[in-house]
Design a protein around this motif. Structure first.
Motif, PDB file in Angstrom:
ATOM      1  N   PHE A 191       0.831  -1.204   0.000  1.00 59.51           N
ATOM      2  CA  PHE A 191       0.000   0.000   0.000  1.00 59.51           C
ATOM      3  C   PHE A 191       0.868   1.258   0.000  1.00 59.51           C
ATOM      4  O   PHE A 191       0.630   2.201  -0.766  1.00 59.51           O
ATOM      5  CB  PHE A 191      -0.905  -0.013   1.236  1.00 59.51           C
ATOM      6  CG  PHE A 191      -1.730   1.226   1.414  1.00 59.51           C
ATOM      7  CD1 PHE A 191      -2.958   1.363   0.780  1.00 59.51           C
ATOM      8  CD2 PHE A 191      -1.283   2.270   2.215  1.00 59.51           C
ATOM      9  CE1 PHE A 191      -3.720   2.507   0.946  1.00 59.51           C
ATOM     10  CE2 PHE A 191      -2.039   3.417   2.382  1.00 59.51           C
ATOM     11  CZ  PHE A 191      -3.258   3.534   1.746  1.00 59.51           C
ATOM     12  N   ARG A 192       1.895   1.248   0.820  1.00 55.20           N
ATOM     13  CA  ARG A 192       2.786   2.399   0.974  1.00 55.20           C
ATOM     14  C   ARG A 192       3.497   2.728  -0.338  1.00 55.20           C
ATOM     15  O   ARG A 192       3.556   3.897  -0.761  1.00 55.20           O
ATOM     16  CB  ARG A 192       3.798   2.100   2.072  1.00 55.20           C
ATOM     17  CG  ARG A 192       4.792   3.198   2.400  1.00 55.20           C
ATOM     18  CD  ARG A 192       5.648   2.723   3.571  1.00 55.20           C
ATOM     19  NE  ARG A 192       6.582   3.722   4.010  1.00 55.20           N
ATOM     20  CZ  ARG A 192       7.811   3.872   3.520  1.00 55.20           C
ATOM     21  NH1 ARG A 192       8.226   3.069   2.551  1.00 55.20           N
ATOM     22  NH2 ARG A 192       8.611   4.814   3.985  1.00 55.20           N
ATOM     23  N   ALA A 193       4.028   1.693  -1.001  1.00 57.22           N
ATOM     24  CA  ALA A 193       4.749   1.913  -2.249  1.00 57.22           C
ATOM     25  C   ALA A 193       3.829   2.473  -3.329  1.00 57.22           C
ATOM     26  O   ALA A 193       4.207   3.381  -4.079  1.00 57.22           O
ATOM     27  CB  ALA A 193       5.378   0.606  -2.717  1.00 57.22           C
ATOM     28  N   LYS A 194       2.605   1.946  -3.407  1.00 58.20           N
ATOM     29  CA  LYS A 194       1.658   2.442  -4.405  1.00 58.20           C
ATOM     30  C   LYS A 194       1.296   3.900  -4.158  1.00 58.20           C
ATOM     31  O   LYS A 194       1.176   4.695  -5.093  1.00 58.20           O
ATOM     32  CB  LYS A 194       0.401   1.569  -4.402  1.00 58.20           C
ATOM     33  CG  LYS A 194       0.626   0.161  -4.940  1.00 58.20           C
ATOM     34  CD  LYS A 194      -0.633  -0.675  -4.817  1.00 58.20           C
ATOM     35  CE  LYS A 194      -0.391  -2.101  -5.315  1.00 58.20           C
ATOM     36  NZ  LYS A 194      -1.594  -2.963  -5.139  1.00 58.20           N
ATOM     37  N   GLN A 195       1.126   4.276  -2.894  1.00 59.91           N
ATOM     38  CA  GLN A 195       0.765   5.656  -2.574  1.00 59.91           C
ATOM     39  C   GLN A 195       1.915   6.607  -2.884  1.00 59.91           C
ATOM     40  O   GLN A 195       1.710   7.700  -3.434  1.00 59.91           O
ATOM     41  CB  GLN A 195       0.371   5.770  -1.100  1.00 59.91           C
ATOM     42  CG  GLN A 195      -0.878   5.005  -0.709  1.00 59.91           C
ATOM     43  CD  GLN A 195      -2.096   5.450  -1.495  1.00 59.91           C
ATOM     44  OE1 GLN A 195      -2.265   6.635  -1.772  1.00 59.91           O
ATOM     45  NE2 GLN A 195      -2.944   4.509  -1.860  1.00 59.91           N
ATOM     46  N   LEU A 196       3.126   6.203  -2.551  1.00 60.82           N
ATOM     47  CA  LEU A 196       4.278   7.075  -2.820  1.00 60.82           C
ATOM     48  C   LEU A 196       4.532   7.190  -4.316  1.00 60.82           C
ATOM     49  O   LEU A 196       4.943   8.249  -4.801  1.00 60.82           O
ATOM     50  CB  LEU A 196       5.515   6.524  -2.111  1.00 60.82           C
ATOM     51  CG  LEU A 196       5.468   6.524  -0.581  1.00 60.82           C
ATOM     52  CD1 LEU A 196       6.757   5.946  -0.009  1.00 60.82           C
ATOM     53  CD2 LEU A 196       5.235   7.922  -0.043  1.00 60.82           C
TER      54      LEU A 196
END
Length: 341
Positions: free
Chosen positions: A300-305
């Motif tokens: 989730f974090r990588a997709k948001q960044l």
């Protein structure tokens, strides 16, 4: 004379007297015990499958009020919105802050179009809240973790298999959370029906490529691989929940009384409640927490960044994260690739 080649492996050195660094495990344990542990569970399933009762049975405490009827005369009650309750449970000096999220029964309405959206949004919102706190310029020393570590997915004991809406919801949930499927109120099935029902559900998991917890991991040792193989054979857990004590053979047991006898929820020949409880609390609690952090949250974090760097803006909340978030993108993208996302 040519110099001897340097060895590639460092030699193990044994101190001649006791140094004391072997107490590091006790130091870590002391700090962890002082802080306590956090475990967040969300219950998903149709109305009337005993979600609250099972949670109370697992943790041997009255943590949630049942929404079911206690007598035929009472009106039907159900959860109409997402509700969260927190309790601190202490056992042998270990404090566990348990956060339980009860969700409305999906599929109960005439129009069930995207009825799973509020549940998925709630799980993603917890990731978003943690991400904002993590990337703040001045971070707190300890971040309160509200990310959902486990989703207990309740399957109706119909004996026919998963409903189409179950498959859709499971696909959505498994992307963001560890899903543990359970067959609720399994005492409504005979042992033969239960075995056939479980086999049919497993086939549907494989056919629709539904990724249930626990996952395969190259870092697992032989014992962990063997334990997970046993768990995968049992999934979905066929369970019965009860907070009532019934006297059987002079002993009090938690069970359900019917005209043919007593269903003892802790008798492994009656249901798989004990296996589920041991799985959640004794063997995989910490792994559920770590898997949430290292797989679901990292993805989730990588997709948001990535969305932030590409100019799409942060889609997980109503405000931007931080300009410093861009520096974290490359590392997060690498982790997401390693985890298979």
């Amino acid at each position: 004379m040519a110099a001897a080649p340097a060895t590639a492996q460092a030699a193990t050195v044994f101190p001649k007297s006791h140094v004391g660094f072997d107490s590091i495990t006790q130091q870590i344990e002391k700090k962890l015990l002082k802080r306590g542990f956090q475990f967040n569970v969300i219950c998903v399933g149709q109305t009337g499958l005993g979600k609250s009762t099972l949670i109370n049975t697992i943790f041997a405490s009255h943590l949630m009020d049942s929404k079911g009827r206690m007598s035929p005369e009472e009106p039907i009650r159900s959860t109409t919105e997402i509700q969260s309750v927190s309790h601190v449970i202490e056992e042998n000096g270990v404090r566990l802050r348990l956060n339980i999220v009860d969700t409305p029964g999906y599929g109960d309405l005439i129009n069930n179009d995207r009825c799973w959206d509020p549940i998925v949004k709630y799980i993603k919102d917890q990731h978003s809240a943690y991400l904002r706190k993590e990337l703040t310029a001045q971070r707190e020393g300890y971040l309160q973790d509200t990310r959902i570590h486990c989703c207990l997915f309740f399957i109706q004991p119909s004996g026919h298999g998963l409903k189409p809406i179950d498959i859709v919801v499971l696909k959505k949930l498994s992307e963001y959370v560890n899903v543990v499927p359970v067959i609720a109120k399994s005492d409504s099935l005979t042992l033969e029906e239960r075995a056939e029902f479980k086999a049919r559900i497993k086939e549907e998991f494989a056919f629709h490529n539904l990724r249930m917890y626990p996952y395969d991991n190259v870092e697992h040792d032989h014992d962990e691989v063997a334990l997970n193989a046993v768990i995968k054979e049992q999934v979905p857990f066929a369970v019965v929940g009860s907070e009532k004590n019934i006297v059987v053979g002079g002993q009090q047991v938690r069970g359900r009384q019917n005209r043919w006898g007593v269903i003892n929820v802790e008798d492994e020949t009656h249901c798989e409640f004990v296996a589920l409880r041991n799985f959640l609390t004794r063997t995989h609690l910490q792994d559920l927490i770590e898997t949430t952090s290292f797989i679901h949250y990292e993805s989730f974090r990588a997709k948001q960044l990535l969305a932030l760097r590409e100019g799409g803006g942060y889609s997980g909340g109503s405000r931007p994260i931080s300009p410093s978030a861009d520096r974290e993108l490359s590392r997060s993208s690498q982790r997401m690739t390693m985890n298979g996302y």
